[in-house]
Structures are given as C-alpha cells and as structure tokens.
Design an enzyme around this catalytic site. Structure first.
Site: not given
Length: 322
Positions: A19, A100-101, A125, A210, A259
C-alpha cells in the site's frame, strides 16, 4: 535456510510493492496491450463480485485510496504484471519478497495459494485493518535521518499514559515509519525535529498499520487463513517479520498473522536477499517505490521495474525471450 532449495541458475529476486504505491489507472496500459493482464483483472472482478477493474482504472481516487480497495488493487496490478512477464520473459526468481501487503502477492507468485484466494485475502486484510482502529485514534509518521535503534528508543520514551507507538516499517538505514496512537506518534515526531539531521513527516493514512492496535485485524486474517489450503512453494519467500527466507508452507499462516502487528523489516529483508545470492531484482507492479528504497539500502542490487509495456520490452532484452 539451505541454498539447496533454490534455483542455482538465477540470481534474480522478484519484489512486490504494498500500500502506498497505488494510483488511479495503474495497470491499464498492461490491460490494453496484453491478454494476461485482461484475464487477471477479470478474475479479480469475479472473485470480489464487483466491477473492480473500473475503480482501479477510473477512480475516484478517494475510493481507491480506501484501504479495503487499495490492497486488492495493488495485489491485482502486481499479479497482472507478473503474468505478462512470465508469458514473455525467460526469468524465474531465486526468491521472492514483498513489502507488507506485497508478501501476500509474493506467496501467490510462488504457488503457495491461488489468485482468487489472494485477492479475497487482500480485500479482507484491508477491511479488517480499516475497522481495527476508529478514525482519529491512530496515526503514522515517517522518521528520517535517524537510525532505527534510536527511533526504537524514541518510541519507548513516547509511549506513556496508555498511548503507544512503535516502529512499523524499517525501510532503510535512516528511514523508519512509526505507528500507534496519534498523540504518541506526534511525540516521536517532535523528538525527531529536535535531533540534528532528523525530520518527521506525518503520513496521510486511514489507520496505524503494523502496530499492536492492529490486533483485531490480525485475528480476522487468522480466521480466513485457517480455511485456506497452502501448497508447496516454487521458491522461498522472505517474510517481513523475520527478514529470512521461508520455504515451509506450514509456517506461512503464522508469519502473515504476525506481520499485521509487527514491523516490516524491509531493510533487513533486502540485505538477506543479497546475502542469499541475489544480484538483480524485478519490482512487479505500479511505480518504483521499492526500487527507490533498495537504492538507499544497497546499490549493488540492480532493480528493474515491471509495470508498463515498455518495461516488458526492456526485460526481454535483459533476460531473453520466453
């Protein structure tokens, strides 16, 4: 992890953005020119039960920027680029990693689970992360010019009165994104401005990603992951949590859940890829965010973009035609 599980004929890593790399119209040039991209977006529409392609290509920008839309959009665009690349260019990765993603995209790219489950997981998510913290409660800021250890200490000092903040993304030796309660994030930003060479930029995000405030999202993700089938991987994936290559499909669920509330160790992940023999990388998806981060981490890793038709032509020249 033993090198025996990796393809010794390549020194290339595949990288997938997360993102923040999104833009209205991303992937459209690939869609217009390549059947593989058109099929990918059609699969996303079917999996999500809506005309998702129209949103990605036409906006509005405010709607695409909603986390629940951004994450499946970035995932789909990266997968479209990957499929176009694989149909035309003779390159397969030594390993994969995603920011991340992007770790979900990396796992789908090596066959750990299928595209349909991947895009639906990205949607869930995003929805769960958006819902985890009420608007205005959390925040994020990029801290620059200060080493990660010092930022960690600043977060500890700023976490008071029931308000917590922690490092969310370790993007390089002097770029750390912090996340948590808005007031605590502001305290860290103030500390950064008081340090010579340091500065802070408040990020326009819809939720503090996060950090421990994301625990409800982690639980929602764990529930969906519990019903997925995880398959053997064609190449290892470096996890954000451990910054180490994982080739064990049984560990994927736990790593993805952790994560959501843990820091993205991108700096260490890139260095691990280099340590494991990668000299080149291909960033699959829109933009050049990861390429820019890698240049700050270690310029010995040559990163090529793959998000536009012109990139495919260049990669054919570099790696050869399929």
């Amino acid at each position: 992890m033993s090198d025996t599980v990796m393809n010794e004929n390549t020194t290339t890593a595949f990288m997938f953005p997360g993102q923040g790399s999104q833009a209205v119209g991303m992937g459209k040039a690939l869609y217009d020119q390549f059947e593989e991209a058109r099929q990918t977006f059609a699969e996303a529409d079917a999996a999500l039960g809506e005309n998702f392609t129209k949103l990605v290509f036409e906006g509005p920008e405010e709607e695409l920027a909603m986390t629940a839309n951004t994450q499946p959009a970035v995932f789909t665009t990266s997968m479209a680029a990957l499929r176009v690349l694989r149909a035309r260019v003779d390159v397969e990765p030594r390993l994969c990693l995603g920011h991340s993603l992007g770790e979900i995209t990396a796992l789908v790219s090596v066959g750990n689970f299928n595209f349909r489950n991947g895009v639906r997981l990205a949607r869930l998510r995003g929805q769960s992360m958006q819902k985890a913290v009420p608007a205005g409660i959390g925040g994020m800021a990029a801290i620059m010019g200060i080493d990660p250890e010092a930022v960690d200490a600043m977060c500890t000092k700023a976490s008071i009165d029931g308000e917590a903040v922690q490092p969310a993304n370790i993007n390089g030796p002097s770029q750390v994104v912090v996340a948590g309660h808005a007031a605590a994030v502001e305290r860290v930003a103030d500390m950064a401005h008081d340090i010579e060479g340091g500065r802070a930029v408040t990020l326009k995000v819809s939720a503090p990603f996060h950090c421990q405030l994301m625990q409800p999202a982690a639980e929602a993700l764990d529930e969906m992951l519990g019903i997925l089938d995880f398959h053997a991987m064609s190449a290892p994936v470096i996890s954000n949590v451990e910054a180490d290559a994982n080739f064990d499909r049984e560990r994927v669920r736990g790593l993805l859940v952790r994560q959501v509330t843990s820091r993205v160790r991108w700096d260490a992940s890139v260095r691990k890829a280099i340590e494991l023999g990668c000299t080149t990388a291909v960033e699959l998806g829109h933009g050049k965010v990861l390429r820019g981060l890698c240049r700050r981490i270690d310029r010995s890793l040559k990163v090529h973009s793959c998000g536009e038709p012109k990139d495919i032509a260049k990669l054919i020249e570099i790696f050869g035609e399929q």
